[in-house]
Design a protein around this motif. Structure first.
Motif, PDB file in Angstrom:
ATOM      1  N   VAL A   1      22.230  10.174  42.437  1.00 18.43           N
ATOM      2  CA  VAL A   1      21.262  11.270  42.625  1.00 18.43           C
ATOM      3  C   VAL A   1      21.839  12.422  43.443  1.00 18.43           C
ATOM      4  CG1 VAL A   1      19.309   9.695  42.435  1.00 18.43           C
ATOM      5  CG2 VAL A   1      20.187  10.276  44.688  1.00 18.43           C
TER       6      VAL A   1
ATOM      7  N   ALA B   1      21.822  16.099  41.834  1.00 17.84           N
ATOM      8  CA  ALA B   1      20.490  16.684  41.695  1.00 17.84           C
ATOM      9  C   ALA B   1      19.901  17.056  43.051  1.00 17.84           C
ATOM     10  CB  ALA B   1      19.562  15.715  40.973  1.00 17.84           C
ATOM     11  N   LEU B   2      20.154  16.255  44.082  1.00 20.10           N
ATOM     12  CA  LEU B   2      19.675  16.608  45.423  1.00 20.10           C
ATOM     13  C   LEU B   2      20.403  17.833  45.950  1.00 20.10           C
ATOM     14  CD1 LEU B   2      19.237  13.122  47.089  1.00 20.10           C
ATOM     15  CD2 LEU B   2      17.454  14.819  46.737  1.00 20.10           C
TER      16      LEU B   2
ATOM     17  N   ALA C   1      16.131  17.628  42.046  1.00 20.87           N
ATOM     18  CA  ALA C   1      15.840  16.190  41.964  1.00 20.87           C
ATOM     19  C   ALA C   1      14.368  15.907  41.685  1.00 20.87           C
ATOM     20  CB  ALA C   1      16.275  15.492  43.249  1.00 20.87           C
TER      21      ALA C   1
ATOM     22  N   ASP D   1      13.686  16.213  37.959  1.00 19.25           N
ATOM     23  CA  ASP D   1      14.622  15.537  37.056  1.00 19.25           C
ATOM     24  C   ASP D   1      14.048  14.196  36.605  1.00 19.25           C
ATOM     25  OD1 ASP D   1      16.768  14.494  35.708  1.00 19.25           O
ATOM     26  OD2 ASP D   1      18.246  15.051  37.231  1.00 19.25           O
TER      27      ASP D   1
ATOM     28  N   ILE E   1      16.241  10.925  37.147  1.00 21.74           N
ATOM     29  CA  ILE E   1      16.236  10.258  38.455  1.00 21.74           C
ATOM     30  C   ILE E   1      15.041   9.324  38.557  1.00 21.74           C
ATOM     31  CG2 ILE E   1      15.962  10.611  40.934  1.00 21.74           C
ATOM     32  CD1 ILE E   1      17.700  13.066  40.652  1.00 21.74           C
TER      33      ILE E   1
ATOM     34  N   ASP F   1      14.646  14.272  50.033  1.00 24.07           N
ATOM     35  CA  ASP F   1      15.546  15.409  50.204  1.00 24.07           C
ATOM     36  C   ASP F   1      15.905  15.550  51.686  1.00 24.07           C
ATOM     37  OD1 ASP F   1      13.356  16.590  51.453  1.00 24.07           O
ATOM     38  OD2 ASP F   1      12.966  18.027  49.855  1.00 24.07           O
TER      39      ASP F   1
END
Length: 154
Positions: free
Chosen positions: A51, A54-55, A60, A63, A66, A85
């Motif tokens: 992940v 994307a973070l 994220a 998405d 995920i 996050d």
């Protein structure tokens, strides 16, 4: 006479078994807990690696890959997974209706993980009303912490 000898022999065997098995049971419990912690930590680091991009991009929460990854992992075992996050806001979780958008900054395991330190422990979960065993790891992008992953089990 034989009956007394039998009682003494049974008593000695019982004392020997207690002296041997109580420490052995304690040791086996500790070994099993360490094995579970190692497995969950390994899995959390693998999820963190999956992940991370994307973070880092900030995508994220939107998405679906995920969410599917987290749901697939948590479905294989009786585990809860939460991805947050850098602000400790949930972006994915095995219980997505509760995890996404929820603020996890008051959870000590996320605070430690977002400082860059993996953590393992047990605590009472007020939300679930039960004892919680958890592993939380930071999601790293270079030297920056871009989030955290927690895997927990009842």
């Amino acid at each position: 006479m034989r009956l007394r000898l039998l009682f003494v022999l049974v008593g000695v065997v019982a004392i020997v078994l207690l002296a041997h098995d109580v420490p052995l049971a304690s040791h086996l419990e500790r070994v099993e807990r360490d094995r579970l912690a190692t497995k969950l930590e390994r899995d959390a680091f693998i999820l963190a690696g999956r992940v991370e991009e994307a973070l880092e991009d900030g995508t994220a929460a939107d998405d679906p890959a995920i969410e599917a990854l987290v749901a697939r992992y948590s479905a294989t075992e009786d585990l809860r997974v939460v991805v947050v996050d850098p602000d400790a806001v949930g972006v994915a979780g095995s219980e997505s209706e509760r995890s996404v958008g929820e603020d996890f900054s008051n959870r000590p395991e996320f605070t430690t993980a977002l400082e860059g330190q993996p953590t393992t422990g047990e605590r009472q979960s007020v939300t679930l009303g039960e004892e919680l065993f958890y592993v939380a790891v930071p999601v790293l992008s270079g030297d920056d912490v871009v989030g955290a992953v927690r895997i927990s089990a009842p």
